[in-house]
Design a protein around this motif. Structure first.
Motif, PDB file in Angstrom:
ATOM      1  N   SER A 261       0.828  -1.197   0.000  1.00 50.91           N
ATOM      2  CA  SER A 261       0.000   0.000   0.000  1.00 50.91           C
ATOM      3  C   SER A 261       0.869   1.256   0.000  1.00 50.91           C
ATOM      4  CB  SER A 261      -0.905  -0.016   1.225  1.00 50.91           C
ATOM      5  OG  SER A 261      -1.707   1.126   1.246  1.00 50.91           O
ATOM      6  N   GLY A 262       1.896   1.230   0.824  1.00 52.88           N
ATOM      7  CA  GLY A 262       2.809   2.362   0.867  1.00 52.88           C
ATOM      8  C   GLY A 262       3.470   2.593  -0.482  1.00 52.88           C
ATOM      9  N   HIS A 263       3.958   1.513  -1.075  1.00 53.49           N
ATOM     10  CA  HIS A 263       4.609   1.639  -2.380  1.00 53.49           C
ATOM     11  C   HIS A 263       3.650   2.207  -3.415  1.00 53.49           C
ATOM     12  CE1 HIS A 263       8.304  -0.102  -1.184  1.00 53.49           C
ATOM     13  NE2 HIS A 263       7.847  -1.333  -1.001  1.00 53.49           N
ATOM     14  N   LEU A 264       2.452   1.681  -3.426  1.00 48.16           N
ATOM     15  CA  LEU A 264       1.492   2.116  -4.438  1.00 48.16           C
ATOM     16  C   LEU A 264       1.158   3.591  -4.273  1.00 48.16           C
ATOM     17  CD1 LEU A 264      -0.718  -1.073  -4.487  1.00 48.16           C
ATOM     18  CD2 LEU A 264       0.732  -0.215  -6.344  1.00 48.16           C
ATOM     19  N   ALA A 265       1.086   4.020  -3.032  1.00 49.86           N
ATOM     20  CA  ALA A 265       0.820   5.443  -2.802  1.00 49.86           C
ATOM     21  C   ALA A 265       1.933   6.292  -3.397  1.00 49.86           C
ATOM     22  CB  ALA A 265       0.687   5.710  -1.312  1.00 49.86           C
TER      23      ALA A 265
ATOM     24  N   LEU B 223       1.625   5.697 -11.733  1.00 44.46           N
ATOM     25  CA  LEU B 223       0.463   4.813 -11.812  1.00 44.46           C
ATOM     26  C   LEU B 223      -0.810   5.645 -11.767  1.00 44.46           C
ATOM     27  CD1 LEU B 223       1.347   1.867  -9.400  1.00 44.46           C
ATOM     28  CD2 LEU B 223       1.668   2.046 -11.871  1.00 44.46           C
ATOM     29  N   SER B 224      -1.844   5.111 -12.376  1.00 46.20           N
ATOM     30  CA  SER B 224      -3.135   5.752 -12.220  1.00 46.20           C
ATOM     31  C   SER B 224      -4.072   4.755 -11.550  1.00 46.20           C
ATOM     32  CB  SER B 224      -3.692   6.194 -13.563  1.00 46.20           C
ATOM     33  OG  SER B 224      -4.068   5.072 -14.315  1.00 46.20           O
ATOM     34  N   LEU B 225      -5.025   5.296 -10.876  1.00 47.62           N
ATOM     35  CA  LEU B 225      -5.846   4.506  -9.981  1.00 47.62           C
ATOM     36  C   LEU B 225      -7.294   4.569 -10.430  1.00 47.62           C
ATOM     37  CD1 LEU B 225      -6.535   3.138  -7.267  1.00 47.62           C
ATOM     38  CD2 LEU B 225      -6.486   5.400  -6.240  1.00 47.62           C
ATOM     39  N   GLU B 226      -7.943   3.422 -10.329  1.00 48.55           N
ATOM     40  CA  GLU B 226      -9.355   3.396 -10.673  1.00 48.55           C
ATOM     41  C   GLU B 226     -10.061   2.595  -9.594  1.00 48.55           C
ATOM     42  OE1 GLU B 226     -11.851   1.951 -14.596  1.00 48.55           O
ATOM     43  OE2 GLU B 226      -9.691   2.278 -14.667  1.00 48.55           O
ATOM     44  N   LYS B 227     -10.940   3.241  -8.859  1.00 47.11           N
ATOM     45  CA  LYS B 227     -11.638   2.536  -7.789  1.00 47.11           C
ATOM     46  C   LYS B 227     -12.793   1.755  -8.379  1.00 47.11           C
ATOM     47  CE  LYS B 227     -10.677   6.350  -4.702  1.00 47.11           C
ATOM     48  NZ  LYS B 227     -11.118   7.187  -3.563  1.00 47.11           N
ATOM     49  N   GLN B 228     -13.016   0.609  -7.829  1.00 44.15           N
ATOM     50  CA  GLN B 228     -14.126  -0.195  -8.314  1.00 44.15           C
ATOM     51  C   GLN B 228     -14.624  -0.995  -7.119  1.00 44.15           C
ATOM     52  OE1 GLN B 228     -14.167  -2.994 -12.068  1.00 44.15           O
ATOM     53  NE2 GLN B 228     -13.696  -0.855 -12.550  1.00 44.15           N
TER      54      GLN B 228
ATOM     55  N   LEU C 224      -0.361   1.500 -15.415  1.00 49.34           N
ATOM     56  CA  LEU C 224       0.622   2.528 -15.739  1.00 49.34           C
ATOM     57  C   LEU C 224      -0.118   3.792 -16.153  1.00 49.34           C
ATOM     58  CD1 LEU C 224       3.389   0.621 -17.705  1.00 49.34           C
ATOM     59  CD2 LEU C 224       3.100   0.942 -15.261  1.00 49.34           C
ATOM     60  N   ALA C 225       0.393   4.927 -15.714  1.00 50.19           N
ATOM     61  CA  ALA C 225      -0.345   6.162 -15.931  1.00 50.19           C
ATOM     62  C   ALA C 225      -0.330   6.606 -17.388  1.00 50.19           C
ATOM     63  CB  ALA C 225       0.211   7.278 -15.056  1.00 50.19           C
ATOM     64  N   SER C 226       0.663   6.162 -18.158  1.00 52.12           N
ATOM     65  CA  SER C 226       0.709   6.575 -19.557  1.00 52.12           C
ATOM     66  C   SER C 226       1.731   5.741 -20.305  1.00 52.12           C
ATOM     67  CB  SER C 226       1.073   8.054 -19.666  1.00 52.12           C
ATOM     68  OG  SER C 226       2.467   8.204 -19.742  1.00 52.12           O
ATOM     69  N   PRO C 227       1.638   5.797 -21.633  1.00 55.55           N
ATOM     70  CA  PRO C 227       2.635   5.101 -22.451  1.00 55.55           C
ATOM     71  C   PRO C 227       4.053   5.573 -22.153  1.00 55.55           C
ATOM     72  CG  PRO C 227       0.816   5.855 -23.807  1.00 55.55           C
ATOM     73  CD  PRO C 227       0.604   6.434 -22.448  1.00 55.55           C
TER      74      PRO C 227
ATOM     75  N   ASN D 245      -5.215  10.876 -16.129  1.00 55.63           N
ATOM     76  CA  ASN D 245      -6.411  10.543 -16.919  1.00 55.63           C
ATOM     77  C   ASN D 245      -6.088  10.045 -18.314  1.00 55.63           C
ATOM     78  OD1 ASN D 245      -8.038  11.236 -14.878  1.00 55.63           O
ATOM     79  ND2 ASN D 245      -8.420  13.315 -15.605  1.00 55.63           N
ATOM     80  N   HIS D 246      -4.850   9.710 -18.492  1.00 58.12           N
ATOM     81  CA  HIS D 246      -4.446   9.295 -19.811  1.00 58.12           C
ATOM     82  C   HIS D 246      -5.158   8.023 -20.221  1.00 58.12           C
ATOM     83  CE1 HIS D 246      -1.471  10.751 -22.608  1.00 58.12           C
ATOM     84  NE2 HIS D 246      -1.445   9.541 -23.101  1.00 58.12           N
TER      85      HIS D 246
END
Lengths: 238, 238
Positions: A49-53, A61-66, A74-77, B99-100
């Motif tokens: 959790s710490g690392h991901l933060a 990284l980008s996060l998507e709650k579900q 990955l946040a982008s190419p 948001n990429h």
DNA sequence: CAGATGCTTCGGCCAAGGCCGAAGCAATTC
DNA sequence: GAATTGCTTCGGCCTTGGCCGAAGCATCTG
């Protein structure tokens, strides 16, 4: 020029084994939950959790709650490209590019780059050809103009055989000088031409080339270039 | 798939501020002595010496002795590319590529890559064109064959205006799929063609494209491709 | 509401590794 | 051969940061 510290920040983030494992398992563009990432990286959920933060805060990284899960990707190419770069260097690390620079200064003056000419001499040639409107270069390709075809034919550089399977004219970023030189069919013909006329010779078994006295005259006469190439020592930068 | 740890090793090396400063000041391809590097990285000579040893051992730097000085430079262009990748991510960090990936799966199916088409659909098209010998790709370029010109003309893809300043046909590594798709003039014409016929539409303000029903027919009729593209939710991997 | 599941925060432990000064080699200069 | 310059090795200090267990929120299920 304080790009250094910024690079360090990102690299340090990737430099932890647990985080690197997380990123590596996301390199295919997929998404994984926090627990899955904890598992693949071999640490406990709290640690993960710490690392991901950290990775998210840094924009890697980008996060998507579900529901009660959180999917990371990955946040982008760009991040993917960066990781590829690291992977390439990490893969064939010390082995492949050892002795790359043996020959030192000679290598910066003239060398082969696969099948074409590179180094200062190659850049000078490219510059002159552009200057005389024989070729046009932009960042993703190049083309020989009508005038260019005529010129190359006149000086006896043969392009006919080459034009089949290969891209005709392509800029190739010269590593030692960070300027483009000519690759593709045109670059290859040019090198062949220089060899045929005895303008350049291979040095030992390296990629470095030495420019013969015939070469000095030839390059000057054909392209208007003085290979102003002091043999001497490596000149430190500043 | 234990690429992770290797990446971490290299990244950790770059992740130290002193070392990152050293690497950054070598990014232009020049060579610097150990003391100069100690100075630019802001540490004492002994400390710098240790760092340089690590970087050399890992194959990131190459060494050239000259009298009592030691010149260091990046060991290969690969290292330079890696650093550039890091720099790009470090530069426009969190801000630019947030948001990429919104739109997730849609982005993997079809999107724009600068001025051309990318994603699964683009790869499928490239595959078919190669299969039918309309184009030939190799690692540093591509070419449209005679049959390819005929084919593209027949289906109404206009290449004439484009061929002036730009490389005609170039492969571009598709990040999400890790296969090449078509860039260059041909790639751009293809995208324009798809827009003109209403085969694809932009999704919101992202780079993702949606394939219209006209598009499904069009791609199938023209290239023999079924865009077998489930819309569904973001699919977690395993 | 109670219980389960997924994730995060907190507190404290601990090893890894960066840092420097002093001293030791090596190459060059006089 | 002595002095100088450039770099490395050694020893010891100390901060940084990764790690886990316990406990705390949040969300879904019955």
């Amino acid at each position: 020029m304080d790009i250094g510290p910024k690079i360090a920040q990102v690299a340090a983030l990737v430099g932890d084994p647990a985080r690197a494992n997380m990123l590596a398992s996301l390199m295919d563009g997929g998404a994984l939950t926090a627990s899955e990432l904890a598992y693949v990286s071999g640490v406990s959920p709290p640690t993960a959790s710490g690392h991901l933060a950290k990775l998210s805060d840094a924009g890697l990284l980008s996060l998507e709650k579900q529901g009660r899960r959180r999917y990371f990707r990955l946040a982008s190419p760009l991040v993917g490209h960066m990781l590829e770069g690291l992977a390439v260097v990490a893969q064939d690390g010390p082995a492949r590019h050892r002795n790359h620079w043996r020959g030192g200064e000679a290598l910066r003056n003239a060398r082969t780059c696969y099948d074409h000419l590179a180094g200062r001499i190659a850049i000078a040639i490219a510059d002159r050809l552009v200057e005389r409107s024989c070729i046009v270069l932009d960042e993703d390709g190049g083309e020989v103009t009508k005038a260019g075809h005529a010129f190359l034919e006149r000086v006896g550089i043969d392009l006919r055989g080459a034009s089949k399977r290969r891209v005709f004219c392509r800029p190739c970023l010269d590593w030692s000088e960070r300027r483009p030189h000519l690759a593709g069919a045109v670059g290859a013909s040019l090198l062949r031409h220089a060899f045929d006329r005895g303008w350049v010779e291979r040095i030992r078994d390296s990629r470095a080339l030495s420019i013969t006295s015939a070469g000095k005259e030839g390059f000057a006469a054909t392209f208007g270039i003085k290979p102003a190439i002091e043999e001497g020592v490596v000149a430190p930068k500043a």
